[in-house]
Write an enzyme that holds these catalytic residues in place. Structure first.
Site, short mmCIF file in Angstrom:
data_model
loop_
_atom_site.label_atom_id
_atom_site.label_comp_id
_atom_site.label_asym_id
_atom_site.label_seq_id
_atom_site.Cartn_x
_atom_site.Cartn_y
_atom_site.Cartn_z
N ASN A 215 11.02 -1.11 11.39
CA ASN A 215 10.79 -2.47 11.91
C ASN A 215 9.75 -3.15 11.03
OD1 ASN A 215 9.06 -0.31 13.47
ND2 ASN A 215 7.85 -2.19 13.42
N HIS B 263 1.95 14.60 18.36
CA HIS B 263 1.19 13.41 17.96
C HIS B 263 -0.20 13.40 18.59
CE1 HIS B 263 5.44 12.22 17.60
NE2 HIS B 263 5.03 11.48 16.58
N ALA C 272 9.10 7.38 10.98
CA ALA C 272 9.49 5.98 11.12
C ALA C 272 8.18 5.20 11.09
CB ALA C 272 10.21 5.78 12.44
N SER D 234 10.76 10.13 14.24
CA SER D 234 11.56 9.44 15.28
C SER D 234 12.92 9.04 14.76
CB SER D 234 10.88 8.15 15.72
OG SER D 234 9.72 8.41 16.43
N MET E 46 2.05 6.38 13.33
CA MET E 46 1.17 7.12 14.26
C MET E 46 1.21 8.63 14.01
SD MET E 46 2.41 5.17 17.71
CE MET E 46 2.74 3.39 17.73
N SER E 47 1.62 9.03 12.81
CA SER E 47 1.68 10.48 12.50
C SER E 47 1.30 10.67 11.04
CB SER E 47 3.10 10.99 12.76
OG SER E 47 4.01 10.37 11.88
N TYR F 229 -1.62 10.81 19.74
CA TYR F 229 -1.64 9.92 20.92
C TYR F 229 -1.17 10.60 22.19
CZ TYR F 229 3.36 9.22 19.89
OH TYR F 229 4.69 9.42 19.64
N GLU F 230 -0.57 11.78 22.05
CA GLU F 230 -0.15 12.51 23.25
C GLU F 230 -1.36 13.13 23.95
OE1 GLU F 230 3.76 14.77 22.77
OE2 GLU F 230 3.29 14.23 20.71
N HIS G 290 12.27 13.40 20.39
CA HIS G 290 11.77 14.54 19.64
C HIS G 290 12.20 15.81 20.36
CE1 HIS G 290 8.81 12.60 16.84
NE2 HIS G 290 9.05 11.61 17.67
N HIS H 7 10.18 1.04 21.21
CA HIS H 7 10.50 2.36 20.66
C HIS H 7 12.02 2.47 20.45
CE1 HIS H 7 9.94 6.52 19.67
NE2 HIS H 7 10.58 6.97 20.72
N1 HPA Z 1 3.57 0.57 14.20
C1 HPA Z 1 3.15 1.85 14.35
N2 HPA Z 1 3.94 2.90 14.35
C2 HPA Z 1 5.26 2.67 14.15
C3 HPA Z 1 5.77 1.38 13.97
C4 HPA Z 1 4.88 0.27 13.99
O1 HPA Z 1 5.26 -0.90 13.85
N3 HPA Z 1 7.10 1.52 13.80
C5 HPA Z 1 7.38 2.84 13.87
N4 HPA Z 1 6.27 3.55 14.07
#
Ligand code: HPA
Length: 276
Positions: A235, A84, A114, A31, A211-212, A86-87, A62, A247
């Site tokens: 973050n 991903h 990320a 990301s 998440m990847s 989650y998709e 993406h 996001h």
């Molecule tokens: N949690 C999960 N996935 C993420 C985060 C997060 O805080 N930041 C970027 N991808």
């Protein structure tokens, strides 16, 4: 031949009809980091949608294509956008691009993402070299084994290759780019975690959450792709501050970190290529 391999071979045939380029290093951009591919010396581009049987990512930010070209003198294929879990795709789809890049000839997989900082010492904008991982999504190796790619019960004691990590560490030092090093945990998403979940993953030994990546690294190790990974800490994970996560924030921080990230990845790729 296994059904899964047949599908993979079809994608590979499709690739071969359109592109004649043999990459040495495969990169996956996370990301906000996708723009990196636009800065390399491009030889060819292949949209995912033009590969029969290839899963298409739906996440904004993406792009959804392979970029073939050179970083320095190093032949690379760059995934601009990943698929991903989650998709809603089955794991076989999620890791198909990784396996395809192995068939294209890549020897090394360079993963980026990320991620949320779980470790209290991390701050937004940091980079973290992934030392190891905890995979909290189903293994991509469940189901019929693809014998053509690897063994049924592959070892995972060196998922993020020691020598490649050392090359990235040295590169960061040379460039005076501060580099954290820690354990990445993959949860399913797409929701960000709750404060209690972040406390849990910290207790489990995670330094960053995303998440990847972890499932991709397993598939890569299975098929003999040496792997290295860097997270951009976009973050602080939920509960560390009381600011809600978005996001947009993730992308914004990754965008801000992009120039340094570009430098780190470029020089690391050149260093890693000396090892293969
Ligand atoms: N949690 C999960 N996935 C993420 C985060 C997060 O805080 N930041 C970027 N991808």
């Amino acid at each position: 031949m296994s059904k899964k391999y047949e599908r993979l071979e079809k994608c590979f045939e499709c690739f071969k009809q359109k592109i004649s380029f043999t990459p040495d290093i495969a990169l996956v951009l996370g990301s906000g980091l996708g723009d990196y591919a636009d800065t390399i010396k491009q030889e060819a581009v292949l949209d995912y949608k033009d590969i029969v049987g290839f899963p298409i990512s739906t996440v904004s930010g993406h792009k959804g294509r392979f970029v073939f070209g050179y970083i320095g003198d190093v032949k690379v294929v760059v995934m601009q956008g990943r698929v991903h879990y989650y998709e809603g795709y089955p794991m076989d789809d999620v890791v198909l691009p990784i396996r395809l890049m192995k068939l294209m000839g890549a020897k090394v997989l360079f993963l980026t993402n990320a991620a949320g900082g779980v470790n209290f010492d991390y701050k937004a904008g940091d980079f973290m070299l992934i030392s190891d991982q905890i995979c909290m999504v189903p293994s991509p190796l469940i189901g019929e084994n693809i014998d053509e790619l690897g063994v049924r019960f592959p070892d995972m004691s060196n998922i993020y290759d020691r020598d490649l990590r050392s090359a990235v560490r040295k590169t960061a030092e040379k460039l005076s780019i501060p580099l954290q090093e820690g354990v990445y945990i993959q949860l399913t998403g797409p929701n960000y975690e709750s404060p209690a979940e972040i406390r849990m993953v910290r207790t489990l030994g995670a330094d960053a959450v995303g998440m990847s990546t972890a499932c991709e690294a397993i598939a890569a190790n299975h098929c003999g792709l040496k792997t290295v990974g860097i997270s951009c800490i976009s973050n602080l994970a939920c509960g560390i501050t009381d600011k809600p996560l978005t996001h947009e924030e993730v992308k914004e921080t990754a965008d801000k970190a992009a120039p340094l990230f570009r430098q780190l990845v470029t020089e690391s790729v050149i260093e890693i290529a000396k090892l293969i």
